[in-house]
Design an enzyme around this catalytic site. Structure first.
Site, short mmCIF file in Angstrom:
data_model
loop_
_atom_site.label_atom_id
_atom_site.label_comp_id
_atom_site.label_asym_id
_atom_site.label_seq_id
_atom_site.Cartn_x
_atom_site.Cartn_y
_atom_site.Cartn_z
CB SER A 61 -42.62 13.16 37.58
OG SER A 61 -42.56 12.33 36.46
CE LYS B 257 -45.23 10.30 37.04
NZ LYS B 257 -46.50 10.98 36.71
CE LYS C 88 -43.10 10.58 33.40
NZ LYS C 88 -44.54 10.51 33.05
CG ASP D 34 -46.41 7.85 34.29
OD1 ASP D 34 -47.08 7.09 33.58
OD2 ASP D 34 -46.49 9.10 34.22
CD GLU E 1 -49.00 8.48 36.25
OE1 GLU E 1 -48.17 8.54 37.20
OE2 GLU E 1 -49.31 9.48 35.58
CG ASP F 136 -51.61 10.66 33.04
OD1 ASP F 136 -52.43 11.43 32.53
OD2 ASP F 136 -50.40 10.97 33.12
CE LYS G 156 -50.39 14.26 33.86
NZ LYS G 156 -49.70 13.65 32.72
N GLY H 44 -49.13 16.50 36.66
CA GLY H 44 -48.57 17.75 36.16
C GLY H 44 -48.16 17.61 34.72
O1 OSB Z 1 -47.38 11.26 32.43
O2 OSB Z 1 -47.48 12.35 34.20
C1 OSB Z 1 -47.10 12.26 33.04
C2 OSB Z 1 -44.97 15.30 32.16
C3 OSB Z 1 -45.39 15.54 30.86
C4 OSB Z 1 -46.31 14.70 30.29
C5 OSB Z 1 -46.82 13.61 31.00
C6 OSB Z 1 -46.43 13.38 32.31
C7 OSB Z 1 -45.44 14.22 32.89
C8 OSB Z 1 -44.89 14.00 34.20
C9 OSB Z 1 -44.27 15.18 34.92
O3 OSB Z 1 -44.82 12.92 34.74
C10 OSB Z 1 -45.21 15.81 35.85
C11 OSB Z 1 -44.72 17.16 36.34
O4 OSB Z 1 -43.79 17.17 37.12
O5 OSB Z 1 -45.31 18.17 35.94
MG MG Z 2 -48.53 10.01 33.71
#
Ligand code: OSB
Ligand code: MG
Length: 374
Positions: free
Chosen positions: A134, A160, A162, A187, A212, A237, A261, A289
């Site tokens: 991510s 992925k 953001k 995402d 996402e 999510d 998650k 994650g």
């Molecule tokens: O939305 O998936 C998410 C991290 C913290 C809070 C929300 C998210 C995330 C990530 C990172 O996208 C996921 C990771 O690498 O642990």
């Molecule tokens: Mg997410």
């Protein structure tokens, strides 16, 4: 499993690089760790909540408080089947990430005592899982291209990105143009609204594997509207807090992929229920994650090895997050990570590293347990 008590620790670990999302920037991972101590040994759980309630309403001081003051005392000192923990805690509303950490610690202690790996207990069918990464919002598009380039060189099998208002079509276009035919998804962490549906539909030009959580967590109807307008598959999510939420979202056509998650849904056992439900509906799932240390990462890998986890997860290597992890580092090999094979979650934190990053700790003895057990 007869519990003697539970230790609640808050840790702070610097991230190797700042992680920016539509809801904020993290430079340090603050987390609560739970150590459940029983007559036959101990077990570990990591709470996904971070320092501020920006991803969900949970945050570390609240998680530590609800664990110490409410959830742990509710367990009593009686013989405890880990599968009964969620039921015992169910009268208390919310706090799913805190509940998940406690259930995981108890499940880990029980599995270790019985010499059973978590992956086997959950029904895993793989010994290694494909990993994605991510990538946070960066100050510029060249900085994003550099970051993606580095992760692809590391071997990650999907990227992925953001996104948020003002950081969506252009960065996605730039990554697609530069890196060609990679597995690419985005995402939004609920940054958009129904008024953005036409704008989001422009993402269809980039052949993304999924979009996402574009809209707010409560807006399943809006996600269903968007899903009818857009070709890119919608994945949820933040909206999915339980198997019941997943059933409603699938029924409404709000998503056709689910990010599982374990913390967000209250634990690995509820995660498995969501997995089973999604498999029955032909809905692919993947493991999300929360920037976990090796404790949470080990358990996530066990989950990601279940048969319905057909898409690469945010199960990245330790070095993507931390200079020094709490456990022996999880490493990427050929885009994959090996599922731990030891009993329980299969890893134990290094005591010296753990003490170095601990900012507070509390021991909650359980009724009926010997005084001072630790
Ligand atoms: O939305 O998936 C998410 C991290 C913290 C809070 C929300 C998210 C995330 C990530 C990172 O996208 C996921 C990771 O690498 O642990
Ligand atoms: Mg997410």
């Amino acid at each position: 499993m007869k519990l003697e008590g539970v230790e609640i620790r808050t840790i702070r670990m610097p991230l190797v690089s700042p992680f920016r999302t539509s809801f904020g920037t993290e430079t340090v991972r603050e987390a609560v760790l739970v150590r459940a101590v029983g007559a036959d040994g101990e077990g570990w759980g990591e709470c996904g909540a971070s320092a501020l309630p920006l991803y969900s309403s949970e945050y570390t001081p609240a998680a530590a408080a609800v664990l110490s003051e409410v959830l742990v005392p509710a367990l009593g000192g009686e013989d405890l089947d880990p599968h009964r923990v969620a039921g015992i805690l169910s009268p208390f509303k919310g706090h799913r990430q805190a509940k998940a950490a406690l259930e995981t610690a108890i499940l880990d202690a029980d599995l270790r005592a019985r010499d059973v790996p978590l992956s086997y207990h959950l029904g895993a069918v793989k010994d290694r899982v494909a990993c994605g990464v991510s990538v946070g919002i960066t100050p510029t598009i060249p900085a994003l291209l550099d970051a993606v380039d580095g992760y692809l060189a590391d071997g990650y099998v999907r990227i992925k990105l953001k996104i948020e208002h003002g950081w969506d079509l252009e960065p996605v276009r730039a990554v697609r143009e530069r890196f060609g035919d990679i597995l690419l998804q985005v995402d939004a962490n609920a940054a958009y609204g129904r008024a953005d549906i036409e704008h989001l539909a422009k993402l269809d030009a980039f052949d993304l594997s999924l979009l996402e959580q574009p809209l707010s967590a409560d807006d399943l109807g809006g996600h269903a509207m968007l899903a009818r307008r857009i070709g890119t598959p919608i994945c949820l999510d933040e909206s999915i807090l339980s198997a019941e939420h997943a059933a409603h979202a699938i029924e409404l056509g709000a998503c056709c992929i689910v990010n599982i998650k374990p913390g967000r849904v209250g634990g690995y056992l509820e995660s498995r229920r969501i997995h089973d439900l999604c498999v029955a509906h032909g809905v692919p799932v993947w493991c999300g994650g929360m920037l976990e240390t090796g404790i949470g990462r080990a358990a996530n890998l066990a989950l990601a090895a279940l048969p319905g986890f057909t898409l690469p997860g945010d199960t990245s290597a330790s070095e993507r997050y931390y200079e020094t992890d709490l456990t022996p580092p999880f490493r990427l090999e050929d885009g994959h990570m090996t599922v731990p094979t030891g009993p329980g979650i299969g890893v134990t934190p290094d005591a010296a590293v753990l003490d170095e990053v601990t900012v507070s700790r509390a021991w909650i003895p359980l009724a009926g347990a010997a005084a001072g057990a630790c």
